[in-house]
Design a protein around this motif. Structure first.
Motif, PDB file in Angstrom:
ATOM      1  N   TRP A  89      39.025  55.227  11.298  1.00 55.94           N
ATOM      2  CA  TRP A  89      37.840  55.308  12.140  1.00 55.94           C
ATOM      3  C   TRP A  89      36.983  56.482  11.686  1.00 55.94           C
ATOM      4  N   LEU A  90      35.718  56.458  12.069  1.00 57.74           N
ATOM      5  CA  LEU A  90      34.806  57.554  11.724  1.00 57.74           C
ATOM      6  C   LEU A  90      34.036  57.986  12.954  1.00 57.74           C
ATOM      7  N   TRP A  91      33.366  59.127  12.804  1.00 57.49           N
ATOM      8  CA  TRP A  91      32.540  59.711  13.866  1.00 57.49           C
ATOM      9  C   TRP A  91      31.064  59.427  13.613  1.00 57.49           C
ATOM     10  N   PHE A  92      30.319  59.217  14.670  1.00 54.57           N
ATOM     11  CA  PHE A  92      28.853  59.256  14.618  1.00 54.57           C
ATOM     12  C   PHE A  92      28.431  60.606  15.174  1.00 54.57           C
ATOM     13  N   TYR A  93      27.564  61.291  14.433  1.00 56.97           N
ATOM     14  CA  TYR A  93      27.011  62.574  14.866  1.00 56.97           C
ATOM     15  C   TYR A  93      25.496  62.532  14.767  1.00 56.97           C
ATOM     16  N   THR A  94      24.865  63.355  15.584  1.00 59.19           N
ATOM     17  CA  THR A  94      23.441  63.598  15.492  1.00 59.19           C
ATOM     18  C   THR A  94      22.668  62.277  15.467  1.00 59.19           C
ATOM     19  N   VAL A  95      22.938  61.482  16.479  1.00 66.10           N
ATOM     20  CA  VAL A  95      22.266  60.197  16.664  1.00 66.10           C
ATOM     21  C   VAL A  95      20.939  60.488  17.353  1.00 66.10           C
ATOM     22  N   MET A  96      19.828  60.200  16.660  1.00 59.96           N
ATOM     23  CA  MET A  96      18.516  60.606  17.182  1.00 59.96           C
ATOM     24  C   MET A  96      17.456  59.546  16.928  1.00 59.96           C
ATOM     25  N   VAL A  97      16.564  59.406  17.895  1.00 63.23           N
ATOM     26  CA  VAL A  97      15.316  58.651  17.727  1.00 63.23           C
ATOM     27  C   VAL A  97      14.199  59.589  18.157  1.00 63.23           C
ATOM     28  N   HIS A  98      13.150  59.665  17.356  1.00 66.90           N
ATOM     29  CA  HIS A  98      12.045  60.573  17.673  1.00 66.90           C
ATOM     30  C   HIS A  98      11.461  60.237  19.046  1.00 66.90           C
ATOM     31  N   PRO A  99      11.122  61.262  19.840  1.00 70.97           N
ATOM     32  CA  PRO A  99      10.569  61.016  21.175  1.00 70.97           C
ATOM     33  C   PRO A  99       9.359  60.077  21.185  1.00 70.97           C
ATOM     34  N   ARG A 100       8.542  60.102  20.149  1.00 73.00           N
ATOM     35  CA  ARG A 100       7.363  59.228  20.139  1.00 73.00           C
ATOM     36  C   ARG A 100       7.740  57.753  20.014  1.00 73.00           C
ATOM     37  N   HIS A 101       8.971  57.478  19.603  1.00 73.52           N
ATOM     38  CA  HIS A 101       9.428  56.103  19.428  1.00 73.52           C
ATOM     39  C   HIS A 101      10.377  55.641  20.522  1.00 73.52           C
TER      40      HIS A 101
END
Length: 174
Positions: A89-101
Protein backbone atom coordinates in the motif's frame (compact mmCIF):
# COMPACT_ATOMS: atom_id res chain seq x y z
CA UNK A 1 -13.63 22.36 -18.44
CA UNK A 2 -11.76 19.64 -16.62
CA UNK A 3 -8.22 19.28 -15.42
CA UNK A 4 -5.54 17.44 -17.38
CA UNK A 5 -3.70 15.02 -15.11
CA UNK A 6 -0.11 13.84 -15.55
CA UNK A 7 1.51 11.14 -13.41
CA UNK A 8 5.26 11.49 -12.90
CA UNK A 9 5.61 14.72 -14.91
CA UNK A 10 9.10 16.00 -15.72
CA UNK A 11 10.20 18.30 -12.93
CA UNK A 12 10.83 21.69 -14.47
CA UNK A 13 11.21 25.10 -12.84
CA UNK A 14 7.65 25.92 -14.02
CA UNK A 15 6.26 22.77 -12.39
CA UNK A 16 8.20 23.37 -9.17
CA UNK A 17 7.02 26.99 -8.99
CA UNK A 18 3.46 26.00 -9.88
CA UNK A 19 3.30 23.44 -7.07
CA UNK A 20 4.85 25.94 -4.66
CA UNK A 21 2.28 28.59 -5.63
CA UNK A 22 -0.57 26.08 -5.33
CA UNK A 23 0.58 24.89 -1.91
CA UNK A 24 0.92 28.49 -0.69
CA UNK A 25 -2.49 29.53 -1.99
CA UNK A 26 -4.23 26.43 -0.59
CA UNK A 27 -2.55 26.92 2.80
CA UNK A 28 -3.49 30.60 2.94
CA UNK A 29 -7.09 29.72 2.07
CA UNK A 30 -7.18 27.48 5.15
CA UNK A 31 -6.54 24.18 3.38
CA UNK A 32 -5.43 21.27 5.53
CA UNK A 33 -2.08 20.63 3.84
CA UNK A 34 0.43 20.84 6.67
CA UNK A 35 0.53 24.56 7.37
CA UNK A 36 -1.56 27.16 9.18
CA UNK A 37 -2.01 30.54 7.48
CA UNK A 38 -0.49 32.92 6.87
CA UNK A 39 2.43 31.35 5.02
CA UNK A 40 4.79 32.42 2.28
CA UNK A 41 6.37 30.44 -0.52
CA UNK A 42 9.58 30.41 1.53
CA UNK A 43 7.77 28.79 4.47
CA UNK A 44 6.61 25.96 2.21
CA UNK A 45 9.72 25.56 0.05
CA UNK A 46 11.62 23.23 2.47
CA UNK A 47 8.68 20.80 2.59
CA UNK A 48 8.38 20.83 -1.21
CA UNK A 49 12.11 20.14 -1.44
CA UNK A 50 11.63 17.10 0.84
CA UNK A 51 8.89 15.81 -1.47
CA UNK A 52 11.11 16.40 -4.52
CA UNK A 53 14.04 14.59 -2.91
CA UNK A 54 11.67 11.66 -2.38
CA UNK A 55 10.75 11.87 -6.06
CA UNK A 56 14.41 11.88 -7.11
CA UNK A 57 15.04 8.84 -4.89
CA UNK A 58 12.01 6.99 -6.30
CA UNK A 59 10.14 6.95 -2.96
CA UNK A 60 7.56 9.57 -3.92
CA UNK A 61 5.60 10.12 -7.11
CA UNK A 62 3.61 13.14 -8.21
CA UNK A 63 0.24 13.47 -9.86
CA UNK A 64 -0.41 16.98 -11.11
CA UNK A 65 -3.54 18.49 -12.61
CA UNK A 66 -3.27 21.45 -14.96
CA UNK A 67 -6.16 23.74 -15.77
CA UNK A 68 -7.13 24.92 -19.23
CA UNK A 69 -4.51 27.69 -19.08
CA UNK A 70 -1.74 25.20 -18.24
CA UNK A 71 -1.39 26.33 -14.62
CA UNK A 72 -0.87 23.81 -11.83
CA UNK A 73 -4.34 23.46 -10.30
CA UNK A 74 -4.17 20.23 -8.29
CA UNK A 75 -1.66 17.75 -6.86
CA UNK A 76 -1.36 14.53 -4.94
CA UNK A 77 1.94 13.01 -3.86
CA UNK A 78 2.02 9.20 -3.73
CA UNK A 79 4.58 7.96 -1.21
CA UNK A 80 5.76 4.37 -1.34
CA UNK A 81 6.41 2.46 1.88
CA UNK A 82 10.00 1.57 2.68
CA UNK A 83 9.02 -1.01 5.30
CA UNK A 84 9.19 -4.44 3.69
CA UNK A 85 5.94 -5.57 5.35
CA UNK A 86 3.98 -2.60 4.04
CA UNK A 87 4.99 -2.33 0.40
CA UNK A 88 1.53 -3.41 -0.78
CA UNK A 89 0.00 0.00 0.00
CA UNK A 90 1.04 3.63 -0.40
CA UNK A 91 0.27 7.01 1.14
CA UNK A 92 -1.38 10.02 -0.46
CA UNK A 93 0.08 13.30 0.79
CA UNK A 94 -0.54 16.94 0.05
CA UNK A 95 -3.78 16.41 -1.83
CA UNK A 96 -4.73 19.87 -3.09
CA UNK A 97 -7.04 21.68 -5.49
CA UNK A 98 -6.52 25.41 -5.97
CA UNK A 99 -9.22 27.48 -4.22
CA UNK A 100 -10.23 29.10 -7.52
CA UNK A 101 -11.18 25.65 -8.83
CA UNK A 102 -13.00 24.30 -5.79
CA UNK A 103 -16.67 23.48 -6.07
CA UNK A 104 -16.35 22.18 -9.65
CA UNK A 105 -15.81 18.50 -8.89
CA UNK A 106 -12.06 18.73 -9.44
CA UNK A 107 -11.31 17.26 -6.01
CA UNK A 108 -13.26 14.15 -6.91
CA UNK A 109 -11.52 14.08 -10.31
CA UNK A 110 -8.14 14.35 -8.56
CA UNK A 111 -8.95 11.48 -6.21
CA UNK A 112 -10.08 9.26 -9.10
CA UNK A 113 -6.96 10.10 -11.12
CA UNK A 114 -4.75 9.45 -8.10
CA UNK A 115 -6.36 6.05 -7.52
CA UNK A 116 -5.87 5.23 -11.21
CA UNK A 117 -2.21 6.28 -10.92
CA UNK A 118 -1.75 4.12 -7.81
CA UNK A 119 -3.16 1.13 -9.69
CA UNK A 120 -0.27 1.42 -12.16
CA UNK A 121 2.31 1.00 -9.39
CA UNK A 122 3.29 -2.69 -9.24
CA UNK A 123 2.11 -4.50 -6.13
CA UNK A 124 -0.05 -1.69 -4.72
CA UNK A 125 -3.35 -2.92 -3.29
CA UNK A 126 -4.51 0.04 -1.21
CA UNK A 127 -4.09 3.75 -0.50
CA UNK A 128 -3.91 5.35 2.91
CA UNK A 129 -4.23 9.00 3.73
CA UNK A 130 -4.76 11.06 6.82
CA UNK A 131 -6.82 14.18 7.18
CA UNK A 132 -7.44 16.79 9.83
CA UNK A 133 -10.70 16.28 11.68
CA UNK A 134 -13.21 19.04 12.21
CA UNK A 135 -13.36 20.22 8.61
CA UNK A 136 -15.65 17.63 7.04
CA UNK A 137 -12.81 16.14 5.03
CA UNK A 138 -13.73 12.64 6.15
CA UNK A 139 -17.10 12.98 4.39
CA UNK A 140 -15.42 14.07 1.17
CA UNK A 141 -12.97 11.15 1.21
CA UNK A 142 -15.77 8.73 2.12
CA UNK A 143 -17.70 9.98 -0.92
CA UNK A 144 -14.63 8.99 -2.98
CA UNK A 145 -14.74 5.42 -1.64
CA UNK A 146 -12.41 5.73 1.35
CA UNK A 147 -13.27 4.26 4.74
CA UNK A 148 -12.19 5.64 8.09
CA UNK A 149 -9.93 3.04 9.70
CA UNK A 150 -8.48 5.00 12.60
CA UNK A 151 -8.56 8.24 14.52
CA UNK A 152 -6.15 9.79 17.01
CA UNK A 153 -8.04 12.39 19.06
CA UNK A 154 -6.31 15.74 19.38
CA UNK A 155 -3.19 14.65 17.50
CA UNK A 156 -3.01 17.80 15.36
CA UNK A 157 -2.46 21.11 17.13
CA UNK A 158 -3.54 23.88 14.78
CA UNK A 159 -3.15 26.53 17.49
CA UNK A 160 -3.05 26.60 21.29
CA UNK A 161 -6.40 25.24 22.44
CA UNK A 162 -7.33 24.09 18.90
CA UNK A 163 -6.50 20.40 18.68
CA UNK A 164 -7.96 18.27 15.88
CA UNK A 165 -8.25 14.56 15.32
CA UNK A 166 -5.87 12.86 12.92
CA UNK A 167 -8.15 10.66 10.80
CA UNK A 168 -6.74 7.69 8.87
CA UNK A 169 -8.62 6.67 5.72
CA UNK A 170 -8.12 3.63 3.45
CA UNK A 171 -9.13 2.84 -0.13
CA UNK A 172 -8.66 -0.79 -1.20
CA UNK A 173 -7.75 -0.96 -4.89
CA UNK A 174 -8.49 -4.66 -5.41
Amino acid sequence: MSLTFTFDPPVTPDLRDGVLDLWTDVSNAGGSVGFVPPVTREDIRPELVRHMVGMAEGRTRLLVGHDETGRVAATAFLALNAHRLMTHWLWFYTVMVHPRHQGRGYGRDLMAAAADAARTVPGIEAIRLTCRGGLGLERFYESCGYKEVGRVPGAIRVAPGDDRDDVCMLLPLT
